[in-house]
Write an enzyme that holds these catalytic residues in place. Structure first.
Site, PDB file in Angstrom:
ATOM      1  CG  HIS A  72      50.262 -42.520 162.726  1.00 20.68           C
ATOM      2  ND1 HIS A  72      50.003 -43.695 163.384  1.00 20.68           N
ATOM      3  CD2 HIS A  72      50.461 -41.588 163.699  1.00 20.68           C
ATOM      4  CE1 HIS A  72      50.026 -43.489 164.694  1.00 20.68           C
ATOM      5  NE2 HIS A  72      50.290 -42.218 164.906  1.00 20.68           N
ATOM      6  CE1 TYR A 201      44.003 -51.946 161.269  1.00 18.70           C
ATOM      7  CE2 TYR A 201      46.086 -50.824 160.917  1.00 18.70           C
ATOM      8  CZ  TYR A 201      44.709 -50.795 160.995  1.00 18.70           C
ATOM      9  OH  TYR A 201      44.034 -49.615 160.800  1.00 18.70           O
ATOM     10  N   PRO A 293      35.477 -52.281 160.714  1.00 17.24           N
ATOM     11  CG  PRO A 293      35.796 -52.462 163.010  1.00 17.24           C
ATOM     12  CD  PRO A 293      34.957 -52.984 161.887  1.00 17.24           C
ATOM     13  CE  LYS A 297      40.372 -46.870 153.632  1.00 18.67           C
ATOM     14  NZ  LYS A 297      41.269 -45.744 153.889  1.00 18.67           N
ATOM     15  CE1 TYR A 385      45.109 -48.721 157.724  1.00 20.48           C
ATOM     16  CE2 TYR A 385      46.276 -46.628 157.661  1.00 20.48           C
ATOM     17  CZ  TYR A 385      45.647 -47.630 158.380  1.00 20.48           C
ATOM     18  OH  TYR A 385      45.536 -47.525 159.748  1.00 20.48           O
TER      19      TYR A 385
END
Ligand code: APR
Ligand code: PHB
Length: 390
Positions: A72, A201, A293, A297, A385
């Site tokens: 991704h 998200y 979550p 990580k 990220y």
């Protein structure tokens, strides 16, 4: 029995450590409380940082991940009925993440361990550690009704948040830091195509939403729910309706629903135990720290602990150097606290608190607006990220 490194716990941390030590010729033995099938039944996050991918390759378990995992290059933030693309690769100079479930990572590690003939004692009960503050550490446990003693040079406590390793350290030698969030994540796994090719998200007045995936035909979705919710009160229909209600109109129209394969509620917690070394006992992974979550990580931090710990043991046995052992705890904690900060920040930004004052919701909304309008802010988010350097 005797080994060089005794590993407590056959989750991803323990199995990855075992594999890296095996490759370097360091003898190791894993003791696990559950059966292998039980360990594989746990469903957890599925986003791997590049450094985690590299470490799995180094351990020789990357073949299926590269064949089946999904690379991704970005994800989407959804709020106020709109989605905004976060282009990870553009913002980080070409980095990406790999979407590949933790269950699959664990399966690959278990198969690799079996293939090289390294031993794991499954269904080991009443594990008791001793001697790690002196020169002869070891553990006692019961396997097949028989009490056995294992002596070793070092113990690696890879036995998760509820394990025996952290609990064996005297309270005066350890400090713990904890934050429990006043909501949980209700997760559903289903054999339906993901609603989007990237993760979404979402922040919404009804609560946070995450649209994730395991493959082009298997989706993983989460809804923020109050901690008082019972999973039994959530029929599949209720779940899909609530998910749709929190999505932008285009995603809501594109959502394909189907029967759930798994449905569960998980609490969210930030937790760190310091230090991570007590004489000849080392904590790694969830035994030492938990992140909420949001940002995925958990497994990546476990992998960076294991990277440092395997290097420390290998340096000790090959080069007779104690530097890695001495610096293990500080090296891990420096990376852990930064990931704890990011996970806390991303969680706080995307969730709404019960009875949240309107001003807080407005401030979060302004921060999201700023974020999607500023390349500097997006770059800071993206570099966390994809994973900070190891
Ligand atoms: N004796 C032996 N084994 C034990 C004991 C014990 N007393 N207590 C727990 N265990 C085992 C558990 O059964 C489990 O299989 O230790 C293992 C710990 O595995 P995990 O909880 O998966 O922890 P870890 O390997 O550190 O993996 C971290 O898991 O929770 C996620 O987000 C987290 O992705 C991260 C990863
Ligand atoms: C998941 O797919 O389970 C997942 C993905 C990303 C997250 C958390 C969980 O941030």
């Amino acid at each position: 029995m005797r080994t060089q490194v005794l590993i407590i716990g056959a989750g991803p941390s323990g199995l990855l450590l075992g594999q890296l030590l095996h490759k370097a010729g360091v003898a190791n033995l894993i003791v696990e409380r559950q059966t292998g099938d039980y360990v594989l039944g746990r469903i957890r996050a599925g986003v791997l940082e590049q450094t985690t991918v590299d470490l799995l390759d180094e351990a020789g378990v990357g073949t299926r991940m590269h064949a089946e995992g999904l690379v991704h290059h970005g994800f989407e933030l959804m709020f106020d009925g709109q989605r905004h693309h976060i282009d990870l690769s553009r913002l980080t100079g070409g980095k990406s993440v790999m979407v590949y479930g933790q269950t699959e990572v664990t399966r690959d590690l278990m198969e690799a361990r079996a293939a090289v003939g390294e031993q794991t004692l499954y269904s080991a009960s009443d594990v008791e550690l001793f001697g790690f503050d002196g020169d002869q550490p070891g553990a006692r446990c019961t396997v097949d009704g028989e009490r056995i003693t294992i002596l070793c040079d070092y113990i690696a406590g890879c036995d998760g948040y509820h394990g025996v390793s952290r609990a064996s350290v005297p309270a005066s030698a350890i400090k713990t830091h904890e934050k429990v969030y006043p909501f949980g994540w209700l997760g559903v796994l289903s054999d339906t195509p993901p609603v989007s090719h990237e993760l979404i998200y979402g922040r919404h007045e009804r609560g946070f939403t995450l649209c994730s995936m395991r493959s082009p035909t298997r989706s993983r979705y989460y809804l923020q729910v109050p901690l008082s919710e019972q999973v039994g009160d959530w029929s599949d229909e209720r779940f899909w309706n609530e998910l749709r209600a929190r999505m932008d109109p285009e995603a809501a129209a594109a959502l394909v629903t189907g029967p759930s394969l798994e449905k569960s509620i998980a609490p969210l917690r930030s937790f760190v135990a310091e230090p991570m070394r007590f004489g000849r006992l080392f904590l790694a992974g969830d035994a030492a720290h938990i992140v909420p979550p949001t940002g995925a990580k958990g497994l990546n931090l476990a992998a960076s602990d294991v990277r440092y710990l395997s290097q420390a043991f290998i340096e000790h046995y090959r080069e007779k150097s104690e530097a890695g052992i001495e610096h293990y705890s500080a090296r891990c904690l420096s990376r852990i606290w930064k990931a704890e900060r990011f996970s806390w920040w991303f969680t706080s930004l995307m969730h709404n608190l019960p009875n949240e004052p309107e001003i807080d919701a407005k401030l979060h909304r302004a921060e999201l607006d700023y974020l999607v309008g500023s390349d500097a802010a997006k770059a800071a988010m993206a570099e966390n990220y994809v994973g900070l350097p190891v």
